[in-house]
Design a protein around this motif. Structure first.
Motif, PDB file in Angstrom:
ATOM      1  N   ASP A   1      -1.188   6.249  -1.874  1.00 21.78           N
ATOM      2  CA  ASP A   1      -2.141   6.903  -2.765  1.00 21.78           C
ATOM      3  C   ASP A   1      -2.705   8.192  -2.174  1.00 21.78           C
ATOM      4  OD1 ASP A   1      -1.822   4.969  -4.709  1.00 21.78           O
ATOM      5  OD2 ASP A   1      -3.556   3.800  -4.065  1.00 21.78           O
ATOM      6  N   GLY A   2      -2.658   8.318  -0.862  1.00 23.17           N
ATOM      7  CA  GLY A   2      -3.198   9.504  -0.193  1.00 23.17           C
ATOM      8  C   GLY A   2      -2.215  10.643  -0.063  1.00 23.17           C
ATOM      9  N   GLY A   3      -0.936  10.400  -0.327  1.00 19.44           N
ATOM     10  CA  GLY A   3       0.064  11.446  -0.227  1.00 19.44           C
ATOM     11  C   GLY A   3       1.374  10.938   0.338  1.00 19.44           C
ATOM     12  N   GLU A   4       2.150  11.870   0.833  1.00 18.21           N
ATOM     13  CA  GLU A   4       3.444  11.557   1.428  1.00 18.21           C
ATOM     14  C   GLU A   4       3.376  11.936   2.904  1.00 18.21           C
ATOM     15  OE1 GLU A   4       3.383  13.888  -1.270  1.00 18.21           O
ATOM     16  OE2 GLU A   4       3.585  12.318  -2.768  1.00 18.21           O
ATOM     17  N   TRP A   5       4.008  11.107   3.727  1.00 14.36           N
ATOM     18  CA  TRP A   5       3.909  11.245   5.176  1.00 14.36           C
ATOM     19  C   TRP A   5       5.302  11.201   5.792  1.00 14.36           C
ATOM     20  CZ3 TRP A   5      -1.113  12.145   6.201  1.00 14.36           C
ATOM     21  CH2 TRP A   5      -2.023  11.738   5.221  1.00 14.36           C
ATOM     22  N   PHE A   6       5.541  12.040   6.782  1.00 17.71           N
ATOM     23  CA  PHE A   6       6.812  12.075   7.499  1.00 17.71           C
ATOM     24  C   PHE A   6       6.728  11.128   8.687  1.00 17.71           C
ATOM     25  CE2 PHE A   6       9.380  14.042  10.942  1.00 17.71           C
ATOM     26  CZ  PHE A   6      10.624  13.803  10.383  1.00 17.71           C
ATOM     27  N   LEU A   7       7.513  10.039   8.645  1.00 17.07           N
ATOM     28  CA  LEU A   7       7.457   9.034   9.705  1.00 17.07           C
ATOM     29  C   LEU A   7       8.411   9.304  10.859  1.00 17.07           C
ATOM     30  CD1 LEU A   7       7.083   5.736   7.661  1.00 17.07           C
ATOM     31  CD2 LEU A   7       5.301   7.216   8.625  1.00 17.07           C
ATOM     32  N   GLY A   8       9.516   9.998  10.586  1.00 19.13           N
ATOM     33  CA  GLY A   8      10.436  10.269  11.682  1.00 19.13           C
ATOM     34  C   GLY A   8      11.765  10.834  11.222  1.00 19.13           C
ATOM     35  N   GLU A   9      12.448  11.490  12.166  1.00 19.84           N
ATOM     36  CA  GLU A   9      13.764  12.103  11.898  1.00 19.84           C
ATOM     37  C   GLU A   9      14.848  11.068  11.628  1.00 19.84           C
ATOM     38  OE1 GLU A   9      14.871  15.177  11.442  1.00 19.84           O
ATOM     39  OE2 GLU A   9      12.933  16.114  11.782  1.00 19.84           O
ATOM     40  N   ASP A  10      14.609   9.825  12.062  1.00 20.62           N
ATOM     41  CA  ASP A  10      15.564   8.747  11.826  1.00 20.62           C
ATOM     42  C   ASP A  10      14.793   7.428  11.800  1.00 20.62           C
ATOM     43  OD1 ASP A  10      15.020   8.195  14.527  1.00 20.62           O
ATOM     44  OD2 ASP A  10      16.901   9.069  15.222  1.00 20.62           O
ATOM     45  N   VAL A  11      15.496   6.357  11.514  1.00 19.41           N
ATOM     46  CA  VAL A  11      14.832   5.060  11.390  1.00 19.41           C
ATOM     47  C   VAL A  11      14.188   4.616  12.704  1.00 19.41           C
ATOM     48  CG1 VAL A  11      15.129   2.628  10.780  1.00 19.41           C
ATOM     49  CG2 VAL A  11      16.253   4.391   9.423  1.00 19.41           C
TER      50      VAL A  11
ATOM     51  N   ASP B   1       0.817  -1.215   0.000  1.00 22.50           N
ATOM     52  CA  ASP B   1       0.000   0.000   0.000  1.00 22.50           C
ATOM     53  C   ASP B   1       0.847   1.260   0.000  1.00 22.50           C
ATOM     54  OD1 ASP B   1      -2.331  -1.575   0.234  1.00 22.50           O
ATOM     55  OD2 ASP B   1      -2.131  -1.606   2.413  1.00 22.50           O
ATOM     56  N   ALA B   2       2.045   1.172   0.558  1.00 20.18           N
ATOM     57  CA  ALA B   2       2.887   2.354   0.694  1.00 20.18           C
ATOM     58  C   ALA B   2       4.349   1.978   0.531  1.00 20.18           C
ATOM     59  CB  ALA B   2       2.662   3.003   2.060  1.00 20.18           C
ATOM     60  N   VAL B   3       5.106   2.930   0.017  1.00 26.33           N
ATOM     61  CA  VAL B   3       6.554   2.785  -0.124  1.00 26.33           C
ATOM     62  C   VAL B   3       7.196   3.543   1.019  1.00 26.33           C
ATOM     63  CG1 VAL B   3       8.557   3.439  -1.531  1.00 26.33           C
ATOM     64  CG2 VAL B   3       6.500   2.542  -2.638  1.00 26.33           C
ATOM     65  N   LEU B   4       8.105   2.901   1.704  1.00 25.02           N
ATOM     66  CA  LEU B   4       8.902   3.549   2.740  1.00 25.02           C
ATOM     67  C   LEU B   4      10.198   4.011   2.089  1.00 25.02           C
ATOM     68  CD1 LEU B   4       8.432   0.935   5.604  1.00 25.02           C
ATOM     69  CD2 LEU B   4       7.110   3.039   5.199  1.00 25.02           C
ATOM     70  N   ALA B   5      10.598   5.256   2.355  1.00 24.19           N
ATOM     71  CA  ALA B   5      11.811   5.799   1.753  1.00 24.19           C
ATOM     72  C   ALA B   5      12.600   6.568   2.793  1.00 24.19           C
ATOM     73  CB  ALA B   5      11.450   6.717   0.584  1.00 24.19           C
ATOM     74  N   ILE B   6      13.914   6.594   2.611  1.00 33.17           N
ATOM     75  CA  ILE B   6      14.816   7.322   3.501  1.00 33.17           C
ATOM     76  C   ILE B   6      15.536   8.379   2.682  1.00 33.17           C
ATOM     77  CG2 ILE B   6      16.697   5.631   3.171  1.00 33.17           C
ATOM     78  CD1 ILE B   6      17.409   6.124   6.184  1.00 33.17           C
ATOM     79  N   ASP B   7      15.779   9.541   3.300  1.00 31.13           N
ATOM     80  CA  ASP B   7      16.522  10.578   2.592  1.00 31.13           C
ATOM     81  C   ASP B   7      17.966  10.612   3.071  1.00 31.13           C
ATOM     82  OD1 ASP B   7      16.699  12.161   4.932  1.00 31.13           O
ATOM     83  OD2 ASP B   7      15.317  13.688   4.217  1.00 31.13           O
ATOM     84  N   GLU B   8      18.749  11.466   2.455  1.00 26.31           N
ATOM     85  CA  GLU B   8      20.186  11.554   2.749  1.00 26.31           C
ATOM     86  C   GLU B   8      20.477  11.941   4.194  1.00 26.31           C
ATOM     87  OE1 GLU B   8      22.222  13.278  -1.177  1.00 26.31           O
ATOM     88  OE2 GLU B   8      20.472  14.428  -0.486  1.00 26.31           O
ATOM     89  N   GLN B   9      19.516  12.588   4.843  1.00 25.70           N
ATOM     90  CA  GLN B   9      19.692  13.009   6.231  1.00 25.70           C
ATOM     91  C   GLN B   9      19.256  11.926   7.212  1.00 25.70           C
ATOM     92  OE1 GLN B   9      17.722  16.820   6.719  1.00 25.70           O
ATOM     93  NE2 GLN B   9      18.444  17.471   4.710  1.00 25.70           N
ATOM     94  N   GLY B  10      18.689  10.826   6.684  1.00 28.47           N
ATOM     95  CA  GLY B  10      18.234   9.733   7.538  1.00 28.47           C
ATOM     96  C   GLY B  10      16.764   9.821   7.913  1.00 28.47           C
ATOM     97  N   ARG B  11      16.062  10.849   7.423  1.00 28.33           N
ATOM     98  CA  ARG B  11      14.633  10.987   7.699  1.00 28.33           C
ATOM     99  C   ARG B  11      13.862   9.956   6.879  1.00 28.33           C
ATOM    100  NH1 ARG B  11      14.062  17.280   6.400  1.00 28.33           N
ATOM    101  NH2 ARG B  11      14.756  16.357   4.433  1.00 28.33           N
ATOM    102  N   VAL B  12      12.736   9.488   7.428  1.00 27.30           N
ATOM    103  CA  VAL B  12      11.973   8.421   6.779  1.00 27.30           C
ATOM    104  C   VAL B  12      10.569   8.913   6.446  1.00 27.30           C
ATOM    105  CG1 VAL B  12      11.136   6.044   6.988  1.00 27.30           C
ATOM    106  CG2 VAL B  12      13.336   6.684   7.996  1.00 27.30           C
ATOM    107  N   PHE B  13      10.099   8.501   5.258  1.00 19.84           N
ATOM    108  CA  PHE B  13       8.809   8.908   4.733  1.00 19.84           C
ATOM    109  C   PHE B  13       8.041   7.691   4.246  1.00 19.84           C
ATOM    110  CE2 PHE B  13      11.879  12.242   4.219  1.00 19.84           C
ATOM    111  CZ  PHE B  13      11.219  13.388   4.634  1.00 19.84           C
ATOM    112  N   SER B  14       6.726   7.855   4.169  1.00 18.44           N
ATOM    113  CA  SER B  14       5.855   6.847   3.575  1.00 18.44           C
ATOM    114  C   SER B  14       5.090   7.533   2.452  1.00 18.44           C
ATOM    115  CB  SER B  14       4.886   6.304   4.628  1.00 18.44           C
ATOM    116  OG  SER B  14       4.001   5.372   4.056  1.00 18.44           O
ATOM    117  N   LEU B  15       5.059   6.898   1.294  1.00 19.03           N
ATOM    118  CA  LEU B  15       4.338   7.430   0.140  1.00 19.03           C
ATOM    119  C   LEU B  15       3.249   6.441  -0.226  1.00 19.03           C
ATOM    120  CD1 LEU B  15       7.571   8.101  -0.147  1.00 19.03           C
ATOM    121  CD2 LEU B  15       6.855   9.043  -2.319  1.00 19.03           C
TER     122      LEU B  15
END
Length: 170
Positions: A128-138, A112-126
């Motif tokens: 169908d409803g949008g993009e969500w900020f899951l946390g500053e780190d894993v 249902d959702a893709v979990l992604a990490i950015d270069e700073q270590g922040r984690v997001f979930s993408l």
């Protein structure tokens, strides 16, 4: 200092995580598999240190959960980029809004959702409803996923509010 609340640590340990866990073989193969994929527009995933570190400790964790959480249903999730459907172009576009590169980290729910990490270590979930900020780190993101806390939605400008009263239902 404890990295996880006890309920989160219990769930992660049941999934195979432990302090000091390092899955070098899995990470190398997974990163190679994911970075070899090319999107129709030529976009590709590029690994960076934050992604590699996250996968070394948490890669190949499959959390099988289903039930009520603090604000949301607790869904299963996997920290395995090889399970993520092709999404290089999507993560590249989202990364432009954030001003950083992203790497797939895993999936949530039944793809249902893709979990992604950015270069700073922040984690997001993408999803169908949008993009969500899951946390500053894993660890913060895993706590969000395991407890079912409502994450803030990422706006079109790449920002989000950490004020819980402003969080939009997911």
């Amino acid at each position: 200092m404890q990295r996880f609340p006890s309920e989160v640590e219990t769930v992660l340990r049941e999934a195979g995580w432990s302090d000091g866990r390092q899955v070098h073989d899995v990470v190398e193969e997974t990163i190679r598999t994911v970075t070899e994929r090319t999107a129709a527009n030529g976009a590709r995933h590029l690994a960076f240190p934050a992604a590699e570190q996250a996968l070394l400790e948490f890669g190949a964790l499959y959390v099988d959960q289903d039930g009520p959480g603090v604000a949301l249903r607790r869904r299963p999730f996997a920290i395995d980029p090889a399970m993520v459907p092709p999404c290089a172009a999507t993560l590249q576009a989202f990364g432009r809004a954030l001003g950083v590169a992203l790497f797939p980290l895993g999936i949530e729910g039944d793809d249902d959702a893709v979990l992604a990490i950015d270069e700073q270590g922040r984690v997001f979930s993408l999803d169908d409803g949008g993009e969500w900020f899951l946390g500053e780190d894993v660890p913060a993101a895993l706590t969000t996923l395991v407890t079912g806390v409502q994450p803030p939605r990422v706006g079109d400008d790449g920002t989000w509010s950490t004020e819980s009263d402003e969080a939009e239902p997911r």
